[in-house]
Design an enzyme around this catalytic site. Structure first.
Site, PDB file in Angstrom:
ATOM      1  N   LEU A 260      43.144  60.777  28.386  1.00 29.04           N
ATOM      2  CA  LEU A 260      44.029  60.703  27.457  1.00 29.04           C
ATOM      3  C   LEU A 260      45.381  61.458  27.899  1.00 29.04           C
ATOM      4  CD1 LEU A 260      42.047  62.092  24.379  1.00 29.04           C
ATOM      5  CD2 LEU A 260      42.844  59.731  24.999  1.00 29.04           C
ATOM      6  N   GLY A 261      45.067  62.515  29.029  1.00 22.87           N
ATOM      7  CA  GLY A 261      46.431  63.168  29.660  1.00 22.87           C
ATOM      8  C   GLY A 261      45.977  64.096  30.797  1.00 22.87           C
TER       9      GLY A 261
ATOM     10  N   GLY B  44      47.284  68.047  32.811  1.00 26.83           N
ATOM     11  CA  GLY B  44      48.419  68.937  33.057  1.00 26.83           C
ATOM     12  C   GLY B  44      48.040  69.602  34.504  1.00 26.83           C
TER      13      GLY B  44
ATOM     14  N   MET C 113      46.472  72.229  35.163  1.00 24.83           N
ATOM     15  CA  MET C 113      45.225  72.447  35.703  1.00 24.83           C
ATOM     16  C   MET C 113      43.999  71.457  35.297  1.00 24.83           C
ATOM     17  SD  MET C 113      45.552  76.537  35.083  1.00 24.83           S
ATOM     18  CE  MET C 113      46.239  76.551  33.464  1.00 24.83           C
TER      19      MET C 113
ATOM     20  N   VAL D 181      42.084  65.611  30.140  1.00 26.31           N
ATOM     21  CA  VAL D 181      41.484  65.825  28.750  1.00 26.31           C
ATOM     22  C   VAL D 181      41.059  64.304  28.706  1.00 26.31           C
ATOM     23  CG1 VAL D 181      41.997  65.772  26.182  1.00 26.31           C
ATOM     24  CG2 VAL D 181      43.185  67.596  27.901  1.00 26.31           C
TER      25      VAL D 181
ATOM     26  N   LYS E 225      37.617  68.486  27.853  1.00 25.18           N
ATOM     27  CA  LYS E 225      38.685  68.959  28.837  1.00 25.18           C
ATOM     28  C   LYS E 225      37.701  69.342  30.263  1.00 25.18           C
ATOM     29  CE  LYS E 225      42.901  71.724  29.604  1.00 25.18           C
ATOM     30  NZ  LYS E 225      43.700  72.450  28.835  1.00 25.18           N
TER      31      LYS E 225
ATOM     32  N   ASP F 262      53.461  78.739  26.330  1.00 28.73           N
ATOM     33  CA  ASP F 262      54.051  77.356  26.640  1.00 28.73           C
ATOM     34  C   ASP F 262      54.009  76.270  25.491  1.00 28.73           C
ATOM     35  OD1 ASP F 262      54.819  75.424  28.819  1.00 28.73           O
ATOM     36  OD2 ASP F 262      52.663  74.968  29.055  1.00 28.73           O
TER      37      ASP F 262
END
Length: 459
Positions: free
Chosen positions: A14-15, A17, A19, A22, A37, A141
């Site tokens: 799904l994506g 970042g 670190m 997901v 995750k 964030d």
């Protein structure tokens, strides 16, 4: 297709970042879709993003799971499971699968949001901040990619991986000079390493400005954006959205104040200012979600926008028991929960007279420190000044008096009261050295502040 622990089948990424990754996954035992995750494999070998070491990535991954387990809130995804056995490449968290679009995707397709929708997203995000800041935890964030909006308009705030957590039970994970956050949504103080609850409120102001104006307050390369946060004012919302009500435009600009002390004092204040412009949440609209609760089952924070049952009266506990409860919260760094207890205790013990004056003073000091850690620096300054005045005739070398005067002087300097700070700290420093030694933490802090004050240009 990869399966984890013979149970979770990874299906679609799904994506990802800096670190983690997901994945949309399938729970074979409970027959349901979930989100998993993982730590990004490339972060476990070779150069790390943002100069994070593998140990730091693992620590932040664990911290995110701890916070996911700690907070139950309708606008935070539910943590269902986590595993930290073996190698970091085997670590994972299992989360509620949130279906919808993140705010960045929504803004990309819509550019500007209708005012009602923008305020709804802001309100629900402020609800999360209100809950986090009570401990206090600073998200650090907030950005469009971390705000998920479902098809029915519900918001889920994602990614507590770089959150700042205060308290003795939570070690500091950010090294000196390490910059965490997303430049377009970072408060001026964040670039210097200072994090307070109002830091998140600034990011919320950036988000609300972008939802209403169609772009963030400051755009361009990183250096230009950083300079904007520090020195420039964004284009007035009243010019970009003339139909916008004046108090909403004023709220956004207040959230974007350069000085944290000039922003709304808390997310609660933001919610109160948004309330007249938002539809109240009913039990049905919340889809049966319960009020935010702590790990111990208590419910310290309830929004005025949520319909709540009237509180049941309970017999008052003794002062000693309440002091023990307050101290346990205070020592755990849960200052938003300790503050009302200490405020009540201070008033009660003060009314009890001279026999309990020392205990009342201690409760007042702890309440002032709670305000300080919650980002309410002006209130903390006023409280420490009041304490210093009240105990001015006590032994100046008393440990309690020394601590009050130390915090007063540091806050006077931070508030720009240079002459007052110089007088407070210059008189204090010899006493600290005599009582604690020149290398003690308080002595060093005061000496450093005095050197700053003496080297600063005089007006």
């Amino acid at each position: 297709m990869r399966t984890i622990d013979d149970r979770y089948e990874l299906r679609t990424m799904l994506g990802q970042g800096s670190m983690g990754q997901v994945w949309h996954a399938w729970d074979g035992e409970l027959k349901r879709s979930i989100a998993i995750k993982l730590i990004r494999p490339d972060q476990l070998i070779g150069p790390q993003s943002q100069s994070l070491t593998v140990d730091e990535i693992v620590a932040r991954f664990r911290r995110e799971a701890e916070l996911g387990a700690r907070f139950t809130h309708p606008n935070i995804p539910v943590l269902l499971d986590a595993q930290f056995r073996g190698s970091p490449k085997d670590y994972y968290m299992v989360w509620e699968l949130v279906l919808g679009r993140d705010l960045g995707q929504l803004l990309q397709s819509e550019r500007r949001l209708p005012t009602e929708q923008a305020l709804s997203v802001a309100r629900q995000t402020a609800e999360v901040l209100h809950r986090l800041h009570a401990d206090p935890v600073i998200h650090r964030d907030l950005k469009p990619a971390n705000i998920m909006v479902t098809d029915d308009g519900r918001v889920k705030v994602l990614d507590l991986g770089v959150a700042a957590v205060f308290g003795a039970d939570h070690p500091r994970l950010t090294r000196a000079g390490q910059l965490l956050g997303t430049v377009a949504y970072m408060a001026p103080e964040q670039f210097g390493g200072t994090i307070v609850p109002q830091t998140d409120l600034y990011a919320l102001g950036c988000l609300l400005y972008e939802m209403l104006a169609g772009e963030p307050p400051f755009t361009g390369d990183a250096a230009t954006v950083m300079a904007g946060h520090h020195h420039r004012s964004p284009l007035p919302l009243s010019d970009l959205r003339p139909e916008l009500e004046a108090d909403i435009a004023a709220l956004v600009m207040d959230l974007l104040a350069k000085d944290a002390d000039h922003r709304p004092v808390s997310a609660r204040t933001v919610l109160d200012r948004l309330a007249p412009h938002c539809k109240p949440i009913t039990a049905a609209a919340a889809q049966g979600s319960s009020p935010p609760r702590d790990a111990d089952g208590s419910s310290p924070v309830t929004s005025a926008l949520v319909v709540s049952a009237p509180a049941q009266s309970t017999p008052a506990l003794s002062v000693e028991i309440r002091m023990g409860q307050a101290l346990a919260l205070y020592d755990a760094g849960r200052f938003g929960h300790a503050l009302p207890l200490y405020a009540d205790l201070a008033a009660e013990l003060t009314a009890a007279g001279a026999d309990r004056a020392a205990e009342a003073g201690d409760c007042r000091a702890k309440a002032a420190y709670c305000h300080l850690r919650l980002g309410n620096r002006q209130q903390a300054l006023a409280d420490y000044q009041s304490l210093a005045d009240a105990f001015s005739k006590e032994d100046p070398a008393d440990a309690f008096v020394l601590d009050v005067r130390c915090r007063l002087g540091i806050l006077q300097e931070a508030a720009g009261q240079s002459e007052a700070a110089l007088e407070t700290l210059a008189n204090l420093y010899p006493l600290l050295v005599a009582q604690l030694g020149r290398n003690a933490e308080q002595s060093t802090e005061v000496r450093t502040a005095l050197n700053r004050l003496r080297s600063a240009p005089r007006s």
